[in-house]
Motif scaffolding. Structure first.
Motif, PDB file in Angstrom:
ATOM      1  N   ARG A 132      -3.815  -4.456  12.227  1.00  0.00           N
ATOM      2  CA  ARG A 132      -3.878  -4.152  13.648  1.00  0.00           C
ATOM      3  C   ARG A 132      -3.966  -5.432  14.473  1.00  0.00           C
ATOM      4  NH1 ARG A 132      -6.597  -4.607  17.645  1.00  0.00           N
ATOM      5  NH2 ARG A 132      -6.563  -3.201  19.432  1.00  0.00           N
ATOM      6  N   ARG A 133      -4.721  -6.408  13.998  1.00  0.00           N
ATOM      7  CA  ARG A 133      -4.804  -7.688  14.709  1.00  0.00           C
ATOM      8  C   ARG A 133      -3.462  -8.409  14.672  1.00  0.00           C
ATOM      9  NH1 ARG A 133      -9.827  -7.827  11.986  1.00  0.00           N
ATOM     10  NH2 ARG A 133      -9.096  -9.381  10.465  1.00  0.00           N
ATOM     11  N   ARG A 134      -2.749  -8.279  13.558  1.00  0.00           N
ATOM     12  CA  ARG A 134      -1.436  -8.917  13.448  1.00  0.00           C
ATOM     13  C   ARG A 134      -0.383  -8.211  14.300  1.00  0.00           C
ATOM     14  NH1 ARG A 134      -1.640 -11.682   8.267  1.00  0.00           N
ATOM     15  NH2 ARG A 134      -3.423 -13.078   8.543  1.00  0.00           N
ATOM     16  N   LEU A 135      -0.639  -6.961  14.659  1.00  0.00           N
ATOM     17  CA  LEU A 135       0.286  -6.203  15.504  1.00  0.00           C
ATOM     18  C   LEU A 135       0.028  -6.426  16.982  1.00  0.00           C
ATOM     19  CD1 LEU A 135       0.252  -2.881  13.476  1.00  0.00           C
ATOM     20  CD2 LEU A 135       2.311  -4.207  13.975  1.00  0.00           C
ATOM     21  N   LEU A 187       0.259  -3.519   4.934  1.00  0.00           N
ATOM     22  CA  LEU A 187      -0.076  -4.410   3.826  1.00  0.00           C
ATOM     23  C   LEU A 187       0.732  -5.703   3.909  1.00  0.00           C
ATOM     24  CD1 LEU A 187      -1.592  -4.973   1.219  1.00  0.00           C
ATOM     25  CD2 LEU A 187       0.149  -3.667  -0.018  1.00  0.00           C
ATOM     26  N   LEU A 188       2.026  -5.588   4.204  1.00  0.00           N
ATOM     27  CA  LEU A 188       2.863  -6.773   4.329  1.00  0.00           C
ATOM     28  C   LEU A 188       2.381  -7.676   5.461  1.00  0.00           C
ATOM     29  CD1 LEU A 188       6.358  -5.124   3.802  1.00  0.00           C
ATOM     30  CD2 LEU A 188       5.317  -6.825   2.300  1.00  0.00           C
ATOM     31  N   LEU A 189       2.012  -7.079   6.589  1.00  0.00           N
ATOM     32  CA  LEU A 189       1.552  -7.872   7.728  1.00  0.00           C
ATOM     33  C   LEU A 189       0.180  -8.481   7.489  1.00  0.00           C
ATOM     34  CD1 LEU A 189       2.699  -5.713  10.788  1.00  0.00           C
ATOM     35  CD2 LEU A 189       3.771  -7.748   9.839  1.00  0.00           C
ATOM     36  N   SER A 190      -0.619  -7.849   6.634  1.00  0.00           N
ATOM     37  CA  SER A 190      -1.935  -8.424   6.330  1.00  0.00           C
ATOM     38  C   SER A 190      -1.810  -9.674   5.462  1.00  0.00           C
ATOM     39  CB  SER A 190      -2.827  -7.385   5.641  1.00  0.00           C
ATOM     40  OG  SER A 190      -2.354  -7.109   4.324  1.00  0.00           O
ATOM     41  N   LEU A 191      -0.686  -9.802   4.760  1.00  0.00           N
ATOM     42  CA  LEU A 191      -0.481 -10.966   3.892  1.00  0.00           C
ATOM     43  C   LEU A 191       0.167 -12.124   4.638  1.00  0.00           C
ATOM     44  CD1 LEU A 191       0.810  -9.128   0.690  1.00  0.00           C
ATOM     45  CD2 LEU A 191      -1.489  -9.976   1.143  1.00  0.00           C
ATOM     46  N   PHE A 192       1.081 -11.808   5.581  1.00  0.00           N
ATOM     47  CA  PHE A 192       1.811 -12.839   6.299  1.00  0.00           C
ATOM     48  C   PHE A 192       1.888 -12.461   7.774  1.00  0.00           C
ATOM     49  CE2 PHE A 192       3.539 -12.465   2.002  1.00  0.00           C
ATOM     50  CZ  PHE A 192       3.280 -13.743   1.519  1.00  0.00           C
ATOM     51  N   ALA A 193       1.605 -13.412   8.651  1.00  0.00           N
ATOM     52  CA  ALA A 193       1.600 -13.162  10.086  1.00  0.00           C
ATOM     53  C   ALA A 193       2.836 -13.773  10.724  1.00  0.00           C
ATOM     54  CB  ALA A 193       0.342 -13.740  10.724  1.00  0.00           C
ATOM     55  N   PRO A 194       3.769 -12.959  11.225  1.00  0.00           N
ATOM     56  CA  PRO A 194       4.967 -13.512  11.865  1.00  0.00           C
ATOM     57  C   PRO A 194       4.645 -14.104  13.232  1.00  0.00           C
ATOM     58  CG  PRO A 194       4.935 -11.135  12.093  1.00  0.00           C
ATOM     59  CD  PRO A 194       3.771 -11.484  11.222  1.00  0.00           C
ATOM     60  N   ARG A 195       5.466 -15.058  13.660  1.00  0.00           N
ATOM     61  CA  ARG A 195       5.291 -15.640  14.988  1.00  0.00           C
ATOM     62  C   ARG A 195       5.746 -14.681  16.077  1.00  0.00           C
ATOM     63  NH1 ARG A 195       7.963 -21.274  15.742  1.00  0.00           N
ATOM     64  NH2 ARG A 195       7.176 -20.815  17.827  1.00  0.00           N
ATOM     65  N   HIS A 196       6.779 -13.905  15.768  1.00  0.00           N
ATOM     66  CA  HIS A 196       7.307 -12.950  16.738  1.00  0.00           C
ATOM     67  C   HIS A 196       7.470 -11.602  16.036  1.00  0.00           C
ATOM     68  CE1 HIS A 196       8.073 -16.313  19.412  1.00  0.00           C
ATOM     69  NE2 HIS A 196       8.751 -16.906  18.438  1.00  0.00           N
ATOM     70  N   LEU A 197       7.010 -10.550  16.690  1.00  0.00           N
ATOM     71  CA  LEU A 197       7.047  -9.204  16.106  1.00  0.00           C
ATOM     72  C   LEU A 197       7.704  -8.252  17.086  1.00  0.00           C
ATOM     73  CD1 LEU A 197       5.967  -7.390  13.688  1.00  0.00           C
ATOM     74  CD2 LEU A 197       4.053  -6.863  15.195  1.00  0.00           C
ATOM     75  N   THR A 198       8.630  -7.441  16.581  1.00  0.00           N
ATOM     76  CA  THR A 198       9.269  -6.400  17.382  1.00  0.00           C
ATOM     77  C   THR A 198       9.032  -5.058  16.715  1.00  0.00           C
ATOM     78  OG1 THR A 198      10.992  -7.835  18.294  1.00  0.00           O
ATOM     79  CG2 THR A 198      11.467  -5.490  18.228  1.00  0.00           C
ATOM     80  N   VAL A 199       8.608  -4.078  17.493  1.00  0.00           N
ATOM     81  CA  VAL A 199       8.414  -2.706  17.014  1.00  0.00           C
ATOM     82  C   VAL A 199       9.490  -1.840  17.640  1.00  0.00           C
ATOM     83  CG1 VAL A 199       6.853  -0.725  16.902  1.00  0.00           C
ATOM     84  CG2 VAL A 199       5.919  -3.052  16.788  1.00  0.00           C
ATOM     85  N   VAL A 200      10.309  -1.194  16.807  1.00  0.00           N
ATOM     86  CA  VAL A 200      11.326  -0.270  17.307  1.00  0.00           C
ATOM     87  C   VAL A 200      10.855   1.156  17.060  1.00  0.00           C
ATOM     88  CG1 VAL A 200      13.198  -1.916  16.906  1.00  0.00           C
ATOM     89  CG2 VAL A 200      12.627  -0.249  15.142  1.00  0.00           C
ATOM     90  N   ASP A 201      11.460   2.093  17.760  1.00  0.00           N
ATOM     91  CA  ASP A 201      11.014   3.491  17.684  1.00  0.00           C
ATOM     92  C   ASP A 201      11.207   4.094  16.301  1.00  0.00           C
ATOM     93  OD1 ASP A 201      10.140   3.773  20.289  1.00  0.00           O
ATOM     94  OD2 ASP A 201      12.093   4.412  21.043  1.00  0.00           O
ATOM     95  N   VAL A 251     -10.739   2.835   1.606  1.00  0.00           N
ATOM     96  CA  VAL A 251     -10.325   1.720   0.751  1.00  0.00           C
ATOM     97  C   VAL A 251      -9.379   0.788   1.502  1.00  0.00           C
ATOM     98  CG1 VAL A 251      -9.025   1.112  -1.328  1.00  0.00           C
ATOM     99  CG2 VAL A 251     -10.676   2.995  -1.389  1.00  0.00           C
ATOM    100  N   LEU A 252      -8.484   1.373   2.304  1.00  0.00           N
ATOM    101  CA  LEU A 252      -7.483   0.580   3.002  1.00  0.00           C
ATOM    102  C   LEU A 252      -7.942   0.097   4.370  1.00  0.00           C
ATOM    103  CD1 LEU A 252      -4.319   2.707   2.160  1.00  0.00           C
ATOM    104  CD2 LEU A 252      -4.930   0.485   1.197  1.00  0.00           C
ATOM    105  N   ALA A 253      -9.163   0.442   4.764  1.00  0.00           N
ATOM    106  CA  ALA A 253      -9.651   0.079   6.100  1.00  0.00           C
ATOM    107  C   ALA A 253      -9.566  -1.419   6.385  1.00  0.00           C
ATOM    108  CB  ALA A 253     -11.081   0.580   6.295  1.00  0.00           C
ATOM    109  N   PRO A 254      -9.937  -2.304   5.458  1.00  0.00           N
ATOM    110  CA  PRO A 254      -9.804  -3.748   5.748  1.00  0.00           C
ATOM    111  C   PRO A 254      -8.359  -4.159   5.988  1.00  0.00           C
ATOM    112  CG  PRO A 254     -11.284  -3.386   3.882  1.00  0.00           C
ATOM    113  CD  PRO A 254     -10.624  -2.068   4.165  1.00  0.00           C
ATOM    114  N   VAL A 255      -7.424  -3.585   5.220  1.00  0.00           N
ATOM    115  CA  VAL A 255      -6.005  -3.894   5.412  1.00  0.00           C
ATOM    116  C   VAL A 255      -5.544  -3.427   6.783  1.00  0.00           C
ATOM    117  CG1 VAL A 255      -3.663  -3.374   4.615  1.00  0.00           C
ATOM    118  CG2 VAL A 255      -5.479  -3.870   2.955  1.00  0.00           C
ATOM    119  N   THR A 256      -5.912  -2.198   7.150  1.00  0.00           N
ATOM    120  CA  THR A 256      -5.517  -1.641   8.440  1.00  0.00           C
ATOM    121  C   THR A 256      -6.086  -2.458   9.592  1.00  0.00           C
ATOM    122  OG1 THR A 256      -5.406   0.580   7.485  1.00  0.00           O
ATOM    123  CG2 THR A 256      -5.557   0.436   9.877  1.00  0.00           C
ATOM    124  N   SER A 257      -7.330  -2.881   9.454  1.00  0.00           N
ATOM    125  CA  SER A 257      -7.975  -3.660  10.509  1.00  0.00           C
ATOM    126  C   SER A 257      -7.266  -4.999  10.718  1.00  0.00           C
ATOM    127  CB  SER A 257      -9.445  -3.887  10.162  1.00  0.00           C
ATOM    128  OG  SER A 257     -10.079  -4.670  11.151  1.00  0.00           O
TER     129      SER A 257
END
Length: 394
Positions: A198-201, A142-156, A189-195
Protein backbone atom coordinates in the motif's frame (compact mmCIF):
# COMPACT_ATOMS: atom_id res chain seq x y z
CA UNK A 1 16.71 2.11 -15.02
CA UNK A 2 15.13 1.69 -18.45
CA UNK A 3 11.97 0.35 -20.00
CA UNK A 4 8.44 -0.19 -18.79
CA UNK A 5 6.82 -3.31 -17.36
CA UNK A 6 3.11 -4.11 -17.18
CA UNK A 7 1.58 -6.87 -15.05
CA UNK A 8 -1.87 -8.01 -16.18
CA UNK A 9 -4.10 -10.75 -14.82
CA UNK A 10 -7.29 -10.19 -16.82
CA UNK A 11 -8.31 -9.38 -20.43
CA UNK A 12 -9.67 -5.96 -19.44
CA UNK A 13 -6.36 -5.02 -17.83
CA UNK A 14 -4.53 -5.84 -21.04
CA UNK A 15 -7.07 -3.88 -23.08
CA UNK A 16 -6.47 -0.85 -20.90
CA UNK A 17 -2.71 -1.20 -21.18
CA UNK A 18 -3.24 -0.93 -24.95
CA UNK A 19 -5.41 2.14 -24.40
CA UNK A 20 -2.75 3.70 -22.13
CA UNK A 21 -0.03 3.09 -24.69
CA UNK A 22 -2.21 4.62 -27.43
CA UNK A 23 -2.80 7.68 -25.23
CA UNK A 24 0.95 8.00 -24.62
CA UNK A 25 1.54 8.14 -28.37
CA UNK A 26 -1.10 10.83 -28.71
CA UNK A 27 0.61 12.90 -26.02
CA UNK A 28 3.96 12.38 -27.75
CA UNK A 29 2.43 13.77 -30.92
CA UNK A 30 3.00 10.68 -33.04
CA UNK A 31 0.39 8.94 -35.09
CA UNK A 32 -0.22 5.30 -34.08
CA UNK A 33 0.71 2.76 -36.70
CA UNK A 34 -2.22 1.17 -38.49
CA UNK A 35 -1.75 -2.59 -38.18
CA UNK A 36 -3.30 -5.01 -40.59
CA UNK A 37 -6.84 -5.73 -39.51
CA UNK A 38 -7.45 -9.16 -38.01
CA UNK A 39 -10.73 -10.84 -37.26
CA UNK A 40 -14.16 -9.59 -38.24
CA UNK A 41 -14.68 -6.62 -40.51
CA UNK A 42 -17.09 -3.82 -39.66
CA UNK A 43 -20.48 -5.24 -38.82
CA UNK A 44 -19.35 -8.86 -38.88
CA UNK A 45 -20.17 -11.13 -35.95
CA UNK A 46 -17.67 -11.11 -33.12
CA UNK A 47 -15.97 -14.38 -32.44
CA UNK A 48 -14.02 -16.22 -35.15
CA UNK A 49 -11.25 -14.50 -37.01
CA UNK A 50 -8.61 -13.59 -34.44
CA UNK A 51 -5.87 -16.22 -34.27
CA UNK A 52 -5.24 -17.85 -30.92
CA UNK A 53 -1.48 -18.04 -30.32
CA UNK A 54 0.42 -20.50 -28.23
CA UNK A 55 0.64 -19.07 -24.73
CA UNK A 56 4.38 -18.35 -24.58
CA UNK A 57 4.31 -16.83 -28.08
CA UNK A 58 7.06 -14.94 -29.84
CA UNK A 59 6.72 -11.17 -29.38
CA UNK A 60 6.95 -8.78 -32.25
CA UNK A 61 8.74 -5.44 -32.27
CA UNK A 62 7.92 -2.00 -33.53
CA UNK A 63 4.43 -0.59 -33.96
CA UNK A 64 2.41 1.10 -31.28
CA UNK A 65 5.02 0.92 -28.51
CA UNK A 66 7.84 2.48 -30.53
CA UNK A 67 7.03 6.11 -29.65
CA UNK A 68 7.62 5.53 -25.93
CA UNK A 69 10.11 3.60 -23.86
CA UNK A 70 10.05 -0.16 -24.54
CA UNK A 71 7.10 -1.85 -22.86
CA UNK A 72 6.93 -5.51 -21.88
CA UNK A 73 3.57 -6.92 -20.82
CA UNK A 74 3.79 -9.82 -18.38
CA UNK A 75 0.61 -11.91 -18.27
CA UNK A 76 0.33 -13.43 -14.79
CA UNK A 77 -1.91 -16.15 -16.10
CA UNK A 78 -5.06 -17.01 -14.12
CA UNK A 79 -6.33 -20.57 -13.86
CA UNK A 80 -9.93 -20.33 -15.11
CA UNK A 81 -10.33 -21.28 -18.78
CA UNK A 82 -12.49 -18.30 -19.80
CA UNK A 83 -9.98 -15.73 -18.56
CA UNK A 84 -7.08 -17.63 -20.13
CA UNK A 85 -8.83 -17.84 -23.48
CA UNK A 86 -9.64 -14.13 -23.58
CA UNK A 87 -6.12 -13.29 -22.44
CA UNK A 88 -4.60 -15.36 -25.25
CA UNK A 89 -6.61 -13.43 -27.81
CA UNK A 90 -5.82 -10.08 -26.19
CA UNK A 91 -2.13 -11.04 -26.12
CA UNK A 92 -2.24 -11.52 -29.89
CA UNK A 93 -3.82 -8.10 -30.35
CA UNK A 94 -1.08 -6.60 -28.17
CA UNK A 95 1.61 -8.31 -30.26
CA UNK A 96 -0.05 -7.03 -33.42
CA UNK A 97 0.32 -3.54 -31.95
CA UNK A 98 4.03 -4.04 -31.38
CA UNK A 99 4.08 -4.80 -27.67
CA UNK A 100 6.31 -7.48 -26.20
CA UNK A 101 4.11 -10.00 -24.38
CA UNK A 102 5.44 -12.56 -21.95
CA UNK A 103 3.14 -15.31 -20.76
CA UNK A 104 3.97 -16.29 -17.16
CA UNK A 105 2.40 -19.38 -15.58
CA UNK A 106 2.31 -17.63 -12.24
CA UNK A 107 -0.21 -20.03 -10.74
CA UNK A 108 0.99 -23.21 -12.43
CA UNK A 109 1.25 -25.53 -9.45
CA UNK A 110 3.88 -26.05 -6.78
CA UNK A 111 6.86 -23.75 -7.01
CA UNK A 112 5.18 -21.36 -9.47
CA UNK A 113 5.31 -18.41 -7.06
CA UNK A 114 9.02 -18.76 -6.28
CA UNK A 115 9.86 -19.37 -9.93
CA UNK A 116 7.87 -16.33 -11.05
CA UNK A 117 9.49 -14.05 -8.48
CA UNK A 118 12.95 -15.25 -9.49
CA UNK A 119 12.31 -14.79 -13.21
CA UNK A 120 10.73 -11.35 -12.84
CA UNK A 121 13.09 -9.86 -10.25
CA UNK A 122 15.56 -8.61 -12.86
CA UNK A 123 13.05 -6.93 -15.23
CA UNK A 124 11.15 -5.46 -12.27
CA UNK A 125 14.27 -4.05 -10.69
CA UNK A 126 15.32 -2.32 -13.92
CA UNK A 127 11.89 -0.97 -14.93
CA UNK A 128 11.50 2.79 -14.94
CA UNK A 129 7.70 2.46 -14.88
CA UNK A 130 5.46 -0.38 -13.71
CA UNK A 131 1.87 -0.65 -14.92
CA UNK A 132 -0.63 -2.75 -12.97
CA UNK A 133 -4.31 -3.46 -13.38
CA UNK A 134 -5.30 -4.71 -9.95
CA UNK A 135 -3.80 -3.04 -6.87
CA UNK A 136 -5.78 -5.50 -4.72
CA UNK A 137 -4.04 -8.51 -6.29
CA UNK A 138 -1.94 -10.42 -3.76
CA UNK A 139 0.48 -11.32 -6.53
CA UNK A 140 0.99 -7.69 -7.52
CA UNK A 141 1.25 -6.61 -3.90
CA UNK A 142 3.97 -9.19 -3.29
CA UNK A 143 5.92 -8.00 -6.34
CA UNK A 144 5.64 -4.37 -5.24
CA UNK A 145 6.73 -5.23 -1.71
CA UNK A 146 10.00 -6.59 -3.12
CA UNK A 147 10.77 -3.80 -5.60
CA UNK A 148 9.62 -0.17 -5.60
CA UNK A 149 9.22 1.40 -9.06
CA UNK A 150 9.98 5.07 -9.62
CA UNK A 151 6.80 5.53 -11.63
CA UNK A 152 3.58 3.53 -11.21
CA UNK A 153 0.48 3.49 -13.39
CA UNK A 154 -2.78 1.79 -12.39
CA UNK A 155 -5.18 0.95 -15.23
CA UNK A 156 -8.79 -0.12 -14.80
CA UNK A 157 -9.80 -3.66 -13.94
CA UNK A 158 -13.43 -3.07 -13.11
CA UNK A 159 -15.00 -0.75 -10.60
CA UNK A 160 -12.34 -1.67 -8.03
CA UNK A 161 -10.36 1.32 -9.34
CA UNK A 162 -12.91 3.62 -7.74
CA UNK A 163 -12.52 1.90 -4.38
CA UNK A 164 -8.73 1.86 -4.65
CA UNK A 165 -8.54 5.61 -5.24
CA UNK A 166 -10.94 6.31 -2.37
CA UNK A 167 -9.14 4.02 0.08
CA UNK A 168 -5.77 5.48 -0.86
CA UNK A 169 -7.11 8.98 -0.33
CA UNK A 170 -8.53 8.07 3.09
CA UNK A 171 -5.36 6.26 4.13
CA UNK A 172 -7.20 2.97 4.63
CA UNK A 173 -5.90 -0.54 4.09
CA UNK A 174 -6.76 -2.02 0.73
CA UNK A 175 -9.86 -4.25 0.85
CA UNK A 176 -12.08 -5.16 -2.09
CA UNK A 177 -15.50 -3.58 -1.76
CA UNK A 178 -17.43 -6.87 -1.86
CA UNK A 179 -15.43 -8.45 0.97
CA UNK A 180 -16.14 -8.04 4.65
CA UNK A 181 -13.60 -6.10 6.65
CA UNK A 182 -12.64 -8.83 9.10
CA UNK A 183 -9.18 -10.29 8.59
CA UNK A 184 -9.09 -14.05 8.08
CA UNK A 185 -6.06 -16.28 8.69
CA UNK A 186 -4.72 -15.74 5.17
CA UNK A 187 -5.13 -11.96 5.40
CA UNK A 188 -3.37 -11.89 8.76
CA UNK A 189 -0.38 -13.74 7.31
CA UNK A 190 -0.23 -11.40 4.32
CA UNK A 191 -0.93 -8.22 6.30
CA UNK A 192 2.74 -7.07 6.34
CA UNK A 193 2.95 -7.56 2.56
CA UNK A 194 -0.30 -5.66 2.00
CA UNK A 195 0.80 -2.83 4.27
CA UNK A 196 4.14 -2.39 2.48
CA UNK A 197 2.51 -2.67 -0.95
CA UNK A 198 0.00 0.00 0.00
CA UNK A 199 2.87 2.39 0.74
CA UNK A 200 4.45 1.49 -2.59
CA UNK A 201 1.13 2.24 -4.32
CA UNK A 202 1.06 5.75 -2.90
CA UNK A 203 2.96 8.76 -4.24
CA UNK A 204 6.13 9.59 -2.32
CA UNK A 205 9.44 11.36 -2.74
CA UNK A 206 10.97 9.94 -5.90
CA UNK A 207 7.81 8.06 -6.93
CA UNK A 208 4.85 9.18 -9.04
CA UNK A 209 1.51 7.37 -9.24
CA UNK A 210 -0.94 7.69 -12.13
CA UNK A 211 -4.46 6.29 -12.45
CA UNK A 212 -5.51 5.76 -16.05
CA UNK A 213 -9.25 5.33 -15.90
CA UNK A 214 -12.61 5.75 -17.59
CA UNK A 215 -14.29 5.85 -14.18
CA UNK A 216 -15.06 8.79 -11.88
CA UNK A 217 -12.53 8.50 -9.05
CA UNK A 218 -11.99 10.47 -5.86
CA UNK A 219 -8.22 10.54 -5.85
CA UNK A 220 -5.92 12.59 -3.64
CA UNK A 221 -4.23 15.57 -5.27
CA UNK A 222 -0.87 13.80 -5.14
CA UNK A 223 -2.08 11.28 -7.75
CA UNK A 224 -2.23 11.99 -11.47
CA UNK A 225 -5.56 10.96 -13.02
CA UNK A 226 -5.54 10.47 -16.80
CA UNK A 227 -8.77 9.88 -18.74
CA UNK A 228 -9.21 6.68 -20.70
CA UNK A 229 -11.48 7.58 -23.61
CA UNK A 230 -11.17 4.21 -25.41
CA UNK A 231 -9.63 5.94 -28.40
CA UNK A 232 -7.66 2.84 -29.40
CA UNK A 233 -10.79 0.67 -29.40
CA UNK A 234 -12.69 3.15 -31.57
CA UNK A 235 -9.79 3.55 -33.98
CA UNK A 236 -9.33 -0.19 -34.48
CA UNK A 237 -12.88 -1.62 -34.55
CA UNK A 238 -16.31 -0.75 -35.89
CA UNK A 239 -18.57 1.01 -36.19
CA UNK A 240 -20.79 -1.98 -35.45
CA UNK A 241 -23.88 -3.25 -37.18
CA UNK A 242 -26.89 -2.67 -34.90
CA UNK A 243 -29.62 -5.26 -34.39
CA UNK A 244 -33.26 -4.43 -33.78
CA UNK A 245 -33.44 -5.84 -30.28
CA UNK A 246 -31.62 -5.42 -26.98
CA UNK A 247 -28.71 -7.21 -25.33
CA UNK A 248 -28.21 -7.88 -21.64
CA UNK A 249 -24.81 -7.79 -19.92
CA UNK A 250 -24.24 -10.31 -17.16
CA UNK A 251 -22.45 -9.80 -13.88
CA UNK A 252 -20.60 -11.96 -11.37
CA UNK A 253 -22.37 -10.42 -8.36
CA UNK A 254 -23.93 -13.80 -7.58
CA UNK A 255 -20.55 -15.56 -7.74
CA UNK A 256 -18.94 -12.98 -5.44
CA UNK A 257 -21.66 -13.54 -2.84
CA UNK A 258 -23.30 -10.13 -3.16
CA UNK A 259 -26.64 -10.83 -4.90
CA UNK A 260 -29.12 -13.65 -4.30
CA UNK A 261 -29.23 -16.07 -7.24
CA UNK A 262 -33.05 -16.34 -7.33
CA UNK A 263 -33.55 -12.58 -7.40
CA UNK A 264 -30.94 -12.25 -10.10
CA UNK A 265 -32.50 -14.87 -12.37
CA UNK A 266 -35.97 -13.35 -11.94
CA UNK A 267 -34.83 -9.82 -12.79
CA UNK A 268 -32.88 -11.01 -15.83
CA UNK A 269 -36.11 -12.54 -17.12
CA UNK A 270 -38.04 -9.32 -16.45
CA UNK A 271 -35.43 -7.21 -18.18
CA UNK A 272 -35.46 -9.51 -21.20
CA UNK A 273 -39.24 -9.28 -21.49
CA UNK A 274 -39.40 -5.52 -20.97
CA UNK A 275 -36.70 -4.65 -23.50
CA UNK A 276 -37.15 -7.47 -26.00
CA UNK A 277 -33.67 -8.81 -25.36
CA UNK A 278 -32.50 -11.94 -27.14
CA UNK A 279 -28.87 -12.29 -26.00
CA UNK A 280 -27.15 -12.41 -22.62
CA UNK A 281 -23.43 -11.60 -22.65
CA UNK A 282 -21.95 -13.57 -19.78
CA UNK A 283 -19.26 -12.28 -17.48
CA UNK A 284 -16.19 -14.49 -17.66
CA UNK A 285 -16.59 -15.46 -13.98
CA UNK A 286 -20.24 -16.52 -14.16
CA UNK A 287 -20.81 -20.17 -13.33
CA UNK A 288 -22.01 -22.68 -15.90
CA UNK A 289 -24.89 -23.66 -13.62
CA UNK A 290 -26.21 -20.10 -13.37
CA UNK A 291 -25.90 -19.52 -17.11
CA UNK A 292 -27.75 -22.76 -17.84
CA UNK A 293 -30.56 -21.66 -15.54
CA UNK A 294 -30.79 -18.27 -17.27
CA UNK A 295 -30.94 -19.89 -20.71
CA UNK A 296 -33.65 -22.36 -19.67
CA UNK A 297 -35.82 -19.98 -17.65
CA UNK A 298 -35.60 -16.89 -19.89
CA UNK A 299 -34.99 -18.27 -23.36
CA UNK A 300 -32.06 -15.88 -23.80
CA UNK A 301 -29.11 -16.93 -25.95
CA UNK A 302 -26.17 -17.01 -23.56
CA UNK A 303 -23.00 -15.72 -25.23
CA UNK A 304 -19.57 -16.24 -23.70
CA UNK A 305 -17.48 -13.45 -25.26
CA UNK A 306 -13.97 -14.31 -26.39
CA UNK A 307 -12.79 -10.71 -25.89
CA UNK A 308 -13.67 -7.90 -23.46
CA UNK A 309 -17.19 -6.63 -24.05
CA UNK A 310 -15.99 -3.21 -25.21
CA UNK A 311 -14.32 -4.87 -28.22
CA UNK A 312 -17.19 -7.30 -28.83
CA UNK A 313 -19.68 -4.41 -28.85
CA UNK A 314 -17.51 -2.23 -31.06
CA UNK A 315 -17.02 -5.00 -33.61
CA UNK A 316 -20.72 -5.89 -33.53
CA UNK A 317 -23.35 -6.82 -34.19
CA UNK A 318 -24.80 -5.30 -31.01
CA UNK A 319 -28.31 -4.43 -29.89
CA UNK A 320 -29.61 -0.89 -30.18
CA UNK A 321 -30.12 -1.07 -26.41
CA UNK A 322 -27.63 -2.62 -23.99
CA UNK A 323 -28.84 -3.21 -20.42
CA UNK A 324 -26.35 -3.86 -17.64
CA UNK A 325 -26.27 -4.21 -13.90
CA UNK A 326 -23.89 -1.87 -12.00
CA UNK A 327 -20.44 -2.57 -13.38
CA UNK A 328 -17.60 -0.98 -15.28
CA UNK A 329 -19.40 -1.31 -18.63
CA UNK A 330 -21.91 1.43 -17.74
CA UNK A 331 -18.91 3.75 -17.90
CA UNK A 332 -16.88 2.12 -20.67
CA UNK A 333 -19.51 1.15 -23.25
CA UNK A 334 -20.73 4.73 -23.83
CA UNK A 335 -17.12 5.65 -24.61
CA UNK A 336 -16.41 2.64 -26.82
CA UNK A 337 -19.74 3.05 -28.65
CA UNK A 338 -19.71 6.84 -28.93
CA UNK A 339 -21.46 8.01 -32.08
CA UNK A 340 -23.01 4.63 -32.91
CA UNK A 341 -26.52 5.33 -31.60
CA UNK A 342 -26.45 2.48 -29.08
CA UNK A 343 -28.42 3.24 -25.91
CA UNK A 344 -26.93 1.96 -22.66
CA UNK A 345 -29.07 1.45 -19.55
CA UNK A 346 -28.13 0.40 -16.02
CA UNK A 347 -30.44 -1.48 -13.66
CA UNK A 348 -29.84 -0.63 -10.02
CA UNK A 349 -29.48 -3.35 -7.40
CA UNK A 350 -32.34 -3.26 -4.91
CA UNK A 351 -31.49 -3.93 -1.23
CA UNK A 352 -33.82 -6.95 -1.28
CA UNK A 353 -31.55 -8.70 -3.79
CA UNK A 354 -28.52 -8.68 -1.50
CA UNK A 355 -27.51 -11.81 0.35
CA UNK A 356 -27.35 -11.67 4.13
CA UNK A 357 -23.65 -12.44 3.92
CA UNK A 358 -22.89 -9.51 1.58
CA UNK A 359 -20.43 -6.89 2.73
CA UNK A 360 -22.09 -3.94 4.51
CA UNK A 361 -20.44 -1.66 1.94
CA UNK A 362 -21.94 -3.47 -1.06
CA UNK A 363 -25.22 -1.53 -1.44
CA UNK A 364 -23.57 1.84 -1.07
CA UNK A 365 -20.80 1.05 -3.50
CA UNK A 366 -23.15 -0.34 -6.16
CA UNK A 367 -25.34 2.77 -5.79
CA UNK A 368 -22.28 4.93 -6.42
CA UNK A 369 -21.47 2.94 -9.57
CA UNK A 370 -25.02 3.47 -10.84
CA UNK A 371 -25.24 7.10 -9.78
CA UNK A 372 -21.96 8.08 -11.40
CA UNK A 373 -22.66 6.40 -14.75
CA UNK A 374 -22.20 8.55 -17.82
CA UNK A 375 -24.97 11.07 -18.43
CA UNK A 376 -25.83 9.26 -21.67
CA UNK A 377 -26.77 6.15 -19.65
CA UNK A 378 -30.43 5.56 -18.71
CA UNK A 379 -31.13 4.54 -15.12
CA UNK A 380 -33.61 1.75 -14.43
CA UNK A 381 -35.08 1.67 -10.94
CA UNK A 382 -36.01 -1.73 -9.56
CA UNK A 383 -38.72 -2.49 -7.02
CA UNK A 384 -38.11 -6.02 -5.82
CA UNK A 385 -40.73 -6.51 -3.09
CA UNK A 386 -42.51 -9.29 -4.95
CA UNK A 387 -42.22 -11.22 -8.17
CA UNK A 388 -44.98 -9.09 -9.72
CA UNK A 389 -42.96 -5.89 -9.55
CA UNK A 390 -41.62 -4.44 -12.75
CA UNK A 391 -38.65 -2.33 -13.72
CA UNK A 392 -39.18 1.32 -14.47
CA UNK A 393 -37.10 4.11 -15.96
CA UNK A 394 -35.70 6.42 -13.30
Amino acid sequence: MTGQLAFVESPVQLLNVLEWTHAQKAVAGTRPAEPERTGATDGAPAGPGLPVPAEPGAPSTGGLADATAPLTVVVLSPTDPMSRGQLRRMAQLARDEGLTVRWQEARGGRGALVRTLRELSGPLRSAERVIIGDPFSRYVQLLLSLFAPRHLTVVDDGTATMEFAAQLGRGERLVRWHRKGNLGPRELVLAPVTSLARRRLAPARGRTVEIFTSLPVEAPDTLTVTENSFAWTRSRFGPPLLTRGADLVGTSLVETGVVDADHYARVVGELAGTHGATRYFAHRRESAEKLHRIAVETGLQVVRPDLPLELIARRGPIGRTVVSFPSTVVHTLPLALAGTGVRVAVCEIAPEWLRASASPRAQGFLSVVTGTAAHEVDRLTARAVSSTDRLEFG
